[in-house]
Design an enzyme around this catalytic site. Structure first.
Site, PDB file in Angstrom:
ATOM      1  N   GLY A 126       4.917 -26.498   4.327  1.00 39.08           N
ATOM      2  CA  GLY A 126       5.316 -25.501   3.325  1.00 39.08           C
ATOM      3  C   GLY A 126       6.281 -26.089   2.310  1.00 39.08           C
ATOM      4  N   LEU A 138      12.227 -22.820  -0.149  1.00 38.25           N
ATOM      5  CA  LEU A 138      13.239 -23.615   0.552  1.00 38.25           C
ATOM      6  C   LEU A 138      12.700 -24.979   0.951  1.00 38.25           C
ATOM      7  CD1 LEU A 138      14.762 -20.797   2.816  1.00 38.25           C
ATOM      8  CD2 LEU A 138      15.521 -21.596   0.569  1.00 38.25           C
ATOM      9  N   ARG A 151      -1.421 -25.098   2.311  1.00 40.34           N
ATOM     10  CA  ARG A 151      -2.853 -24.855   2.086  1.00 40.34           C
ATOM     11  C   ARG A 151      -3.279 -25.203   0.661  1.00 40.34           C
ATOM     12  NH1 ARG A 151      -2.145 -18.692   3.646  1.00 40.34           N
ATOM     13  NH2 ARG A 151      -0.388 -19.170   2.285  1.00 40.34           N
ATOM     14  N   ARG A 168      -2.477 -23.634  10.840  1.00 39.51           N
ATOM     15  CA  ARG A 168      -3.105 -22.815  11.890  1.00 39.51           C
ATOM     16  C   ARG A 168      -4.196 -23.581  12.638  1.00 39.51           C
ATOM     17  NH1 ARG A 168      -3.829 -17.557   8.017  1.00 39.51           N
ATOM     18  NH2 ARG A 168      -4.310 -19.223   6.549  1.00 39.51           N
ATOM     19  N   TYR A 222      16.835 -12.925  12.963  1.00 44.47           N
ATOM     20  CA  TYR A 222      16.171 -11.905  13.785  1.00 44.47           C
ATOM     21  C   TYR A 222      15.273 -12.518  14.863  1.00 44.47           C
ATOM     22  CZ  TYR A 222      12.338 -11.919  10.200  1.00 44.47           C
ATOM     23  OH  TYR A 222      11.330 -12.256   9.322  1.00 44.47           O
TER      24      TYR A 222
HETATM   25  C1  HXC Z   1      -0.425  -4.905   5.843  1.00 44.57           C
HETATM   26  C2  HXC Z   1      -1.412  -6.933   5.337  1.00 44.57           C
HETATM   27  C3  HXC Z   1      -0.516  -7.130   4.275  1.00 44.57           C
HETATM   28  C4  HXC Z   1       0.461  -6.109   4.028  1.00 44.57           C
HETATM   29  C5  HXC Z   1      -1.849  -8.837   4.374  1.00 44.57           C
HETATM   30  N1  HXC Z   1      -2.236  -7.996   5.347  1.00 44.57           N
HETATM   31  N2  HXC Z   1      -0.817  -8.325   3.698  1.00 44.57           N
HETATM   32  N3  HXC Z   1      -1.376  -5.834   6.121  1.00 44.57           N
HETATM   33  N4  HXC Z   1       0.472  -5.024   4.835  1.00 44.57           N
HETATM   34  N5  HXC Z   1       1.346  -6.223   3.047  1.00 44.57           N
HETATM   35  C6  HXC Z   1      -3.324  -8.183   6.292  1.00 44.57           C
HETATM   36  C7  HXC Z   1      -4.687  -8.305   5.598  1.00 44.57           C
HETATM   37  O1  HXC Z   1      -5.223  -7.043   5.274  1.00 44.57           O
HETATM   38  C8  HXC Z   1      -5.485  -9.030   6.674  1.00 44.57           C
HETATM   39  O2  HXC Z   1      -5.871  -8.158   7.708  1.00 44.57           O
HETATM   40  C9  HXC Z   1      -4.466  -9.965   7.305  1.00 44.57           C
HETATM   41  O3  HXC Z   1      -3.176  -9.413   6.988  1.00 44.57           O
HETATM   42  C10 HXC Z   1      -4.552 -11.364   6.720  1.00 44.57           C
HETATM   43  O4  HXC Z   1      -4.414 -11.292   5.301  1.00 44.57           O
HETATM   44  P1  HXC Z   1      -5.008 -12.404   4.342  1.00 44.57           P
HETATM   45  O5  HXC Z   1      -4.564 -12.079   2.956  1.00 44.57           O
HETATM   46  O6  HXC Z   1      -6.463 -12.577   4.599  1.00 44.57           O
HETATM   47  O7  HXC Z   1      -4.265 -13.712   4.947  1.00 44.57           O
HETATM   48  P2  HXC Z   1      -3.929 -15.087   4.305  1.00 44.57           P
HETATM   49  O8  HXC Z   1      -4.738 -15.326   3.049  1.00 44.57           O
HETATM   50  O9  HXC Z   1      -3.994 -16.067   5.403  1.00 44.57           O
HETATM   51  O10 HXC Z   1      -2.402 -14.905   3.790  1.00 44.57           O
HETATM   52  C11 HXC Z   1      -1.323 -14.877   4.743  1.00 44.57           C
HETATM   53  C12 HXC Z   1      -0.232 -13.875   4.329  1.00 44.57           C
HETATM   54  C13 HXC Z   1       0.232 -14.131   2.868  1.00 44.57           C
HETATM   55  C14 HXC Z   1       0.906 -14.036   5.323  1.00 44.57           C
HETATM   56  C15 HXC Z   1      -0.793 -12.468   4.417  1.00 44.57           C
HETATM   57  O11 HXC Z   1       1.296 -13.233   2.523  1.00 44.57           O
HETATM   58  C16 HXC Z   1       0.698 -15.551   2.675  1.00 44.57           C
HETATM   59  O12 HXC Z   1      -0.082 -16.420   2.298  1.00 44.57           O
HETATM   60  N6  HXC Z   1       2.014 -15.830   2.928  1.00 44.57           N
HETATM   61  C17 HXC Z   1       2.573 -17.201   2.855  1.00 44.57           C
HETATM   62  C18 HXC Z   1       3.947 -17.238   2.276  1.00 44.57           C
HETATM   63  C19 HXC Z   1       4.943 -16.253   2.825  1.00 44.57           C
HETATM   64  O13 HXC Z   1       4.574 -15.285   3.492  1.00 44.57           O
HETATM   65  N7  HXC Z   1       6.207 -16.503   2.535  1.00 44.57           N
HETATM   66  C20 HXC Z   1       7.297 -15.665   2.977  1.00 44.57           C
HETATM   67  C21 HXC Z   1       8.010 -16.278   4.110  1.00 44.57           C
HETATM   68  S1  HXC Z   1       9.516 -15.431   4.178  1.00 44.57           S
HETATM   69  P3  HXC Z   1      -7.373  -7.536   7.797  1.00 44.57           P
HETATM   70  O14 HXC Z   1      -7.369  -6.784   9.085  1.00 44.57           O
HETATM   71  O15 HXC Z   1      -7.523  -6.675   6.593  1.00 44.57           O
HETATM   72  O16 HXC Z   1      -8.316  -8.705   7.785  1.00 44.57           O
HETATM   73  C22 HXC Z   1      10.142 -15.376   5.698  1.00 44.57           C
HETATM   74  C23 HXC Z   1      11.577 -14.873   5.655  1.00 44.57           C
HETATM   75  C24 HXC Z   1      12.180 -14.532   6.959  1.00 44.57           C
HETATM   76  O17 HXC Z   1       9.530 -15.717   6.641  1.00 44.57           O
HETATM   77  C25 HXC Z   1      13.562 -13.907   6.888  1.00 44.57           C
HETATM   78  C26 HXC Z   1      14.043 -13.341   5.586  1.00 44.57           C
HETATM   79  C27 HXC Z   1      15.478 -12.907   5.534  1.00 44.57           C
HETATM   80  P1  NAP Z   2       7.788 -19.614   0.750  1.00 44.93           P
HETATM   81  O1  NAP Z   2       8.143 -20.314  -0.514  1.00 44.93           O
HETATM   82  O2  NAP Z   2       6.739 -18.558   0.700  1.00 44.93           O
HETATM   83  O3  NAP Z   2       7.431 -20.734   1.822  1.00 44.93           O
HETATM   84  C1  NAP Z   2       6.444 -20.618   2.778  1.00 44.93           C
HETATM   85  C2  NAP Z   2       5.557 -21.826   2.699  1.00 44.93           C
HETATM   86  O4  NAP Z   2       4.655 -21.822   3.794  1.00 44.93           O
HETATM   87  C3  NAP Z   2       4.728 -21.890   1.424  1.00 44.93           C
HETATM   88  O5  NAP Z   2       4.950 -23.110   0.770  1.00 44.93           O
HETATM   89  C4  NAP Z   2       3.282 -21.795   1.905  1.00 44.93           C
HETATM   90  O6  NAP Z   2       2.437 -22.630   1.122  1.00 44.93           O
HETATM   91  C5  NAP Z   2       3.413 -22.299   3.336  1.00 44.93           C
HETATM   92  N1  NAP Z   2       2.363 -21.787   4.196  1.00 44.93           N
HETATM   93  C6  NAP Z   2       2.044 -20.504   4.436  1.00 44.93           C
HETATM   94  N2  NAP Z   2       0.994 -20.420   5.260  1.00 44.93           N
HETATM   95  C7  NAP Z   2       0.662 -21.701   5.587  1.00 44.93           C
HETATM   96  C8  NAP Z   2      -0.335 -22.272   6.415  1.00 44.93           C
HETATM   97  N3  NAP Z   2      -1.202 -21.508   7.093  1.00 44.93           N
HETATM   98  N4  NAP Z   2      -0.385 -23.627   6.524  1.00 44.93           N
HETATM   99  C9  NAP Z   2       0.483 -24.401   5.843  1.00 44.93           C
HETATM  100  N5  NAP Z   2       1.443 -23.913   5.036  1.00 44.93           N
HETATM  101  C10 NAP Z   2       1.522 -22.567   4.923  1.00 44.93           C
HETATM  102  O7  NAP Z   2       9.079 -18.902   1.389  1.00 44.93           O
HETATM  103  P2  NAP Z   2      10.532 -19.468   1.779  1.00 44.93           P
HETATM  104  O8  NAP Z   2      11.467 -18.333   1.587  1.00 44.93           O
HETATM  105  O9  NAP Z   2      10.804 -20.747   1.103  1.00 44.93           O
HETATM  106  O10 NAP Z   2      10.406 -19.710   3.360  1.00 44.93           O
HETATM  107  C11 NAP Z   2      10.578 -20.994   3.932  1.00 44.93           C
HETATM  108  C12 NAP Z   2      11.029 -20.862   5.378  1.00 44.93           C
HETATM  109  O11 NAP Z   2      12.316 -20.264   5.418  1.00 44.93           O
HETATM  110  C13 NAP Z   2      10.149 -19.989   6.239  1.00 44.93           C
HETATM  111  O12 NAP Z   2      10.075 -20.534   7.541  1.00 44.93           O
HETATM  112  C14 NAP Z   2      10.894 -18.685   6.297  1.00 44.93           C
HETATM  113  O13 NAP Z   2      10.569 -17.914   7.425  1.00 44.93           O
HETATM  114  C15 NAP Z   2      12.309 -19.209   6.343  1.00 44.93           C
HETATM  115  N6  NAP Z   2      13.335 -18.245   5.978  1.00 44.93           N
HETATM  116  C16 NAP Z   2      13.485 -17.886   4.677  1.00 44.93           C
HETATM  117  C17 NAP Z   2      14.516 -17.027   4.349  1.00 44.93           C
HETATM  118  C18 NAP Z   2      14.767 -16.627   2.925  1.00 44.93           C
HETATM  119  O14 NAP Z   2      15.679 -15.845   2.681  1.00 44.93           O
HETATM  120  N7  NAP Z   2      14.030 -17.142   1.954  1.00 44.93           N
HETATM  121  C19 NAP Z   2      15.348 -16.509   5.342  1.00 44.93           C
HETATM  122  C20 NAP Z   2      15.150 -16.898   6.671  1.00 44.93           C
HETATM  123  C21 NAP Z   2      14.143 -17.777   6.970  1.00 44.93           C
HETATM  124  P3  NAP Z   2       0.898 -22.285   0.790  1.00 44.93           P
HETATM  125  O15 NAP Z   2       0.859 -20.867   0.370  1.00 44.93           O
HETATM  126  O16 NAP Z   2       0.575 -23.275  -0.294  1.00 44.93           O
HETATM  127  O17 NAP Z   2       0.123 -22.568   2.045  1.00 44.93           O
END
Ligand code: HXC
Ligand code: NAP
Length: 293
Positions: free
Chosen positions: A22, A27, A47, A75, A156
């Site tokens: 990622g 970050l 990805r 994954r 959390y």
């Molecule tokens: C309910 C949802 C949804 C939503 C997706 N789904 N978004 N369900 N509410 N908002 C469901 C879809 O309908 C689908 O289910 C399943 O989840 C998979 O969705 P896809 O879009 O097909 O998945 P994919 O393309 O693999 O994308 C993964 C993703 C997407 C997680 C949904 O948001 C993503 O690419 N995220 C990567 C980056 C990210 O999330 N960054 C944030 C990290 S922050 P069905 O049943 O319809 O097939 C973090 C911070 C922690 O972790 C702490 C903060 C303080």
């Molecule tokens: P982000 O920019 O969305 O980073 C998530 C990264 O994960 C993206 O670069 C995404 O790239 C990659 N990723 C998602 N699905 C993947 C997959 N299947 N295979 C490979 N890569 C994948 O968000 P962020 O805030 O910087 O988060 C970074 C880390 O910090 C995460 O572990 C998050 O839980 C943690 N964190 C963040 C916060 C915050 O406040 N921001 C707080 C606590 C913890 P692609 O979409 O290109 O795959």
């Protein structure tokens, strides 16, 4: 003191080969930039290869370091093994795995499909497991003297959190893996640690956790005793230390970097912060008056 200043000396990571999952955004990108500035070679994986290539060129131009873009969906174990082989072919060896890739979004749990829950578990827990297992097997087979796994979790992971239950469940598993392998793999020279960041604004997290005007309604800085969110360089400074040889005795630790956020939520009487200063004389008098009654 400027908390956004760079902490370590310029050659702190010279000669280290680091993989950041990622690493193309948020970050992961910020940590990668600092690792490059400190002399490391860094491979970033996710990805989206085009995004990775853009980030790698940008960071190489800014830092003069070497940044390799490798597509890999964490994954899938076969893709992780192929990513490791690409990194070894380019760098010759690898010293550090930074499990940073994640997926997350807010939702009442009962609204989630089974696939939605699985998607988060697969990226966060299974993805971290896939990378850890592939890199660990490689390090053990090749008898590498010292290597580091650094996992990005969240606070959390131990408190749990409503509305992000798949993420909390998965991060708890990553934390358990961190502590377990810190003991089991120490004999192979592999250290395992984690960072639990509080709020550090990134587009990826904010778009999914605070969409629309939720960012204004729920200003996360207000939940932090230090009254601000984190700066990316603060996290990069800590991560650089934890992957460097300066932290050679640090193993099995999770370091919280959240300005006191989770403890503020935990302490039973922390809500008394709302009491104005001038009321404390009266409250003290009321309490003392009860002494002999
Ligand atoms: C309910 C949802 C949804 C939503 C997706 N789904 N978004 N369900 N509410 N908002 C469901 C879809 O309908 C689908 O289910 C399943 O989840 C998979 O969705 P896809 O879009 O097909 O998945 P994919 O393309 O693999 O994308 C993964 C993703 C997407 C997680 C949904 O948001 C993503 O690419 N995220 C990567 C980056 C990210 O999330 N960054 C944030 C990290 S922050 P069905 O049943 O319809 O097939 C973090 C911070 C922690 O972790 C702490 C903060 C303080
Ligand atoms: P982000 O920019 O969305 O980073 C998530 C990264 O994960 C993206 O670069 C995404 O790239 C990659 N990723 C998602 N699905 C993947 C997959 N299947 N295979 C490979 N890569 C994948 O968000 P962020 O805030 O910087 O988060 C970074 C880390 O910090 C995460 O572990 C998050 O839980 C943690 N964190 C963040 C916060 C915050 O406040 N921001 C707080 C606590 C913890 P692609 O979409 O290109 O795959």
């Amino acid at each position: 003191m400027d908390f956004t200043a760079k902490m370590l000396r310029d050659d702190a990571l010279k000669g280290k080969n680091i993989v950041v999952t990622g690493g193309g955004s948020g970050l992961g990108k910020s940590m990668t930039k600092y690792f490059l500035e400190l002399g490391a070679n860094v491979a970033i994986t996710s990805r989206d290869l085009e995004k990775l290539k853009t980030t790698a060129s940008e960071l190489e131009a800014e830092t003069g370091g070497k940044c390799l873009a490798v597509a890999c969906d964490v994954r899938h174990y076969d893709q992780v093994e192929a990513m490791l082989q690409s990194v070894l072919a380019e760098f010759g060896s690898v010293d550090v795995l930074l499990n940073n890739a994640a997926g997350n979004f807010i939702s009442p749990t009962e609204r989630l499909s089974a696939n939605a829950f699985d998607t988060i578990i697969d990226i966060v827990l299974k993805g971290s497991k896939n990378c850890t297992l592939a890199f660990g097997k490689h390090w053990i087979d090749s008898k590498q003297a010292s290597s580091v796994i650094l996992n990005i979790v969240t606070t959390y992971a131990w408190t749990g959190s409503a509305y992000v239950v798949p993420s909390a469940t998965a991060k708890a598993g990553v934390l358990a893996m961190t502590r377990s392998l810190a003991v089991e793999w120490a004999k192979y020279g592999i250290r395992s640690n984690a960072i639990a960041p509080g709020p550090f604004p990134t587009k990826g997290a904010w778009d999914r956790l605070l969409p629309g005007d939720l960012k204004d309604q729920f200003d996360l800085a207000k939940k932090v005793p230090l009254k601000r969110v984190g700066d990316h360089q603060e996290l990069a400074n800590l991560a650089a230390y934890m992957v460097s040889d300066f932290s050679a005795y640090l193993n099995g630790e999770v370091i919280t970097l959240d300005g006191g956020e989770w403890l503020k939520g935990a302490g039973q009487f922390n809500l008394l912060e709302a009491i104005p200063e001038e009321m404390w004389d009266m409250l003290e008098a009321m309490i003392k008056a009860k002494k002999n009654s």
